[in-house]
Design an enzyme around this catalytic site. Structure first.
Site, PDB file in Angstrom:
ATOM      1  N   ASP A  89       0.850  -1.203   0.000  1.00  0.00           N
ATOM      2  CA  ASP A  89       0.000   0.000   0.000  1.00  0.00           C
ATOM      3  C   ASP A  89       0.877   1.242   0.000  1.00  0.00           C
ATOM      4  O   ASP A  89       2.056   1.183   0.355  1.00  0.00           O
ATOM      5  CB  ASP A  89      -0.971   0.001   1.194  1.00  0.00           C
ATOM      6  CG  ASP A  89      -0.258   0.118   2.547  1.00  0.00           C
ATOM      7  OD1 ASP A  89       0.797  -0.522   2.729  1.00  0.00           O
ATOM      8  OD2 ASP A  89      -0.764   0.856   3.420  1.00  0.00           O
ATOM      9  N   GLU A 154       0.037  -0.911   5.945  1.00  0.00           N
ATOM     10  CA  GLU A 154       1.111  -0.336   6.755  1.00  0.00           C
ATOM     11  C   GLU A 154       0.943   1.170   6.896  1.00  0.00           C
ATOM     12  O   GLU A 154       1.146   1.738   7.965  1.00  0.00           O
ATOM     13  CB  GLU A 154       2.484  -0.656   6.134  1.00  0.00           C
ATOM     14  CG  GLU A 154       3.653  -0.484   7.099  1.00  0.00           C
ATOM     15  CD  GLU A 154       4.205   0.933   7.164  1.00  0.00           C
ATOM     16  OE1 GLU A 154       4.938   1.231   8.109  1.00  0.00           O
ATOM     17  OE2 GLU A 154       3.897   1.754   6.278  1.00  0.00           O
TER      18      GLU A 154
HETATM   19  N1  BES Z   1       8.743   3.418   5.365  1.00  0.00           N
HETATM   20  C1  BES Z   1       8.059   4.144   6.384  1.00  0.00           C
HETATM   21  C2  BES Z   1       8.760   4.124   7.733  1.00  0.00           C
HETATM   22  C3  BES Z   1      10.133   4.733   7.765  1.00  0.00           C
HETATM   23  C4  BES Z   1      10.427   5.886   7.081  1.00  0.00           C
HETATM   24  C5  BES Z   1      11.097   4.150   8.535  1.00  0.00           C
HETATM   25  C6  BES Z   1      11.686   6.425   7.146  1.00  0.00           C
HETATM   26  C7  BES Z   1      12.352   4.707   8.610  1.00  0.00           C
HETATM   27  C8  BES Z   1      12.651   5.840   7.908  1.00  0.00           C
HETATM   28  C9  BES Z   1       6.674   3.572   6.577  1.00  0.00           C
HETATM   29  O1  BES Z   1       6.040   3.161   5.416  1.00  0.00           O
HETATM   30  C10 BES Z   1       5.817   4.633   7.211  1.00  0.00           C
HETATM   31  O2  BES Z   1       5.717   5.718   6.702  1.00  0.00           O
HETATM   32  N2  BES Z   1       5.211   4.304   8.309  1.00  0.00           N
HETATM   33  C11 BES Z   1       4.289   5.151   8.969  1.00  0.00           C
HETATM   34  C12 BES Z   1       3.688   4.321  10.052  1.00  0.00           C
HETATM   35  C13 BES Z   1       2.457   4.867  10.680  1.00  0.00           C
HETATM   36  C14 BES Z   1       1.342   5.054   9.700  1.00  0.00           C
HETATM   37  C15 BES Z   1       2.026   3.971  11.810  1.00  0.00           C
HETATM   38  C16 BES Z   1       4.979   6.372   9.530  1.00  0.00           C
HETATM   39  O3  BES Z   1       6.130   6.292   9.991  1.00  0.00           O
HETATM   40  O4  BES Z   1       4.361   7.439   9.509  1.00  0.00           O
HETATM   41 ZN    ZN Z   2       6.774   2.214   4.096  1.00  0.00          ZN
END
Ligand code: BES
Ligand code: ZN
Length: 459
Positions: A89, A154
């Site tokens: 997603d 996610e």
């Molecule tokens: N890929 C990201 C997480 C991430 C970004 C980890 C940069 C390390 C460095 C992931 O897809 C994401 O954006 N996760 C969300 C999670 C939330 C919706 C619970 C986030 O971090 O905002």
């Molecule tokens: Zn991500």
């Protein structure tokens, strides 16, 4: 940094990119229910590509929300099993006007693939499917058993995942989890992510008068919910830019001086960081460096705020309502539910008698720190040495992947965060992109990880 790839990647790279383009064309926006059929179609696409790469028992499994794609290649039970996790997603592409090319029409420009999801996480997830394909064509037995679990929620907080893990414990049995959904410091200084922040996401609504009012007739005599909301929000930080919610820092584990000194050695340039964002100065919690502020410290940010008249021209009005979406990034050992409750109590207590305030907790997730003394971490570090010719630096990052803590809690399994994105890839922003170099080197590094992990004596 070597820019040559193994022969199989060299020979097939154009096809790998063309396939990734097909995946990027499907708008799998999990947050917007309008796109549910596209999300479903993406799951089917991922399942089919796993089958074509050689995976067995591939299925699109229902959850309480968007489906999960599962597949496996179990060839030798005496070898360790790696469970690959990723997500298909993507975030909404808004604001669309700021994209230089349409978000779901991928283009290749200056060695970069531009599209929503190019890096986060379709491009990174797809590297794992291509690494499987490459290992299947190597003429050698697979070095490890592989399982794949690719989710579709996610970006909206993985709310059905805890249950999925509970219900599929046996199926998901593995020795380690491998995830490519994080970044590296730079292509010159590769790093392995060893920590993620948690999250507590809140909605707040402030209501004043029972209808919008003429700001001349009523202004000055009634509470303006937008003014009040702004006052409340600005009081959430003190003059040292610490969060004022009582109890917010109670469980925060401070890094030791030695750990902070090690972090300070990382080749991170604040000047380059600011230059890339076109900003004159940094801002954040007093007493911490920029790198610390964006990874090991907890934060509070308004993600969206609205109310009143925002159309063309001016309208003299006191709106009846004002709203905001507020997120807090958490670090070990902050508990997302507890933080949500502390925030709710505090925010309600800030409200003057002249307005009504409603606070609703949305999704959350636990912070996580992953080990550097494990066999799997050593296998990953060695893979970087082989593919990039450099020893990676362990680095904590500021984003969140709620499943990492869940995997540990429910399955007792540790994760290796083998991501290859760059901060400048603009994930969640307009013009998200992913370097072809990172995509192809990532495939090489993942295959090297599997070989190293399969060959190392398991602790
Ligand atoms: N890929 C990201 C997480 C991430 C970004 C980890 C940069 C390390 C460095 C992931 O897809 C994401 O954006 N996760 C969300 C999670 C939330 C919706 C619970 C986030 O971090 O905002
Ligand atoms: Zn991500």
């Amino acid at each position: 940094m070597t820019t040559t790839y193994p022969a199989y990647i060299e020979q097939n790279k154009d096809r790998f990119i063309a396939e990734l383009f097909d995946l990027l064309r499907i708008p799998s926006i999990s947050a917007d229910s309008k796109y549910a059929p596209d999300v479903r179609r993406t799951a089917e696409w991922v399942a089919q590509s796993l089958r074509l790469a050689g995976a067995d028992n591939v299925e699109v499994m229902p959850t309480g929300g968007h489906p999960m794609v599962y597949g496996e290649k179990i060839t030798d039970l005496s070898k360790p099993t790696v469970l690959v996790y990723g997500h298909y997603d993507v975030q909404p592409p808004d604001p669309i006007d700021l994209w230089h090319s349409p978000p779901f029409e991928p283009v290749l420009k200056d060695g970069k693939i531009y599209a929503r999801g190019a890096c986060d996480d379709k491009g990174q997830m797809f590297m794992h499917i291509k690494a499987l394909e490459m290992l299947m064509h190597s003429g050698e037995p697979l070095p490890v058993n592989l399982k794949f679990m690719i989710e579709g929620e996610e970006e909206v907080g993985s709310e059905n995942l805890g249950r999925f893990l509970e219900e599929n414990r046996a199926k998901l049995r593995a020795d380690v989890i491998l995830v490519s959904d994080t970044g590296i410091l730079s292509n010159e200084h590769p790093s392995i992510c060893v920590g993620l922040r948690g999250l507590a996401y809140m909605f707040v609504d402030v209501t004043g008068p029972n209808r919008d009012l003429h700001s001349g007739m009523y202004g000055g005599a009634v509470a303006n919910p937008i003014n009040v909301l702004c006052d409340m929000i600005s009081s959430l930080h003190d003059e040292k830019r610490r969060v004022t919610v009582p109890g917010f820092y109670d469980r925060v584990v401070e890094l030791t001086n030695a750990e902070r000194a090690a972090m300070g050695q990382a080749p991170f340039s604040e000047a380059e960081f600011l230059q890339e964002l076109d900003m004159a100065a940094p801002m954040g919690e007093e007493g911490y460096t920029t790198l610390e502020r964006k990874s090991i410290r907890p934060t509070l940010d308004v993600n969206g705020i609205w109310g009143g008249y925002t159309g063309e021209g001016a309208k003299t009005v006191i709106a009846s309502e004002a709203h905001a979406k507020i997120s807090m990034r958490l670090v070990p050992d902050q508990d997302p539910e507890e933080i949500a409750q502390l925030f709710q109590k505090h925010f309600e207590s800030l409200a003057p008698a002249s307005v009504k305030v409603k606070v609703t907790a949305h999704h959350g997730g636990w912070p996580a720190v992953t080990p550097t003394d494990s066999v799997a971490y050593q296998a990953a570090a060695k893979a970087f040495e082989q593919a990039w010719g450099k020893t990676p630096i362990p680095m904590r990052e500021g984003g969140s992947i709620p499943i990492v803590a869940l995997f540990e809690k429910v399955l007792g399994l540790k994760t290796v965060l083998l991501g290859f994105g760059l901060d400048s890839d603009a994930i969640h922003s307009p013009n998200e992109h992913y370097g072809v170099f990172n995509f192809l080197k990532g495939i090489e590094t993942i295959a090297a990880f599997h070989k190293n992990f399969g060959a190392m004596p398991q602790a």
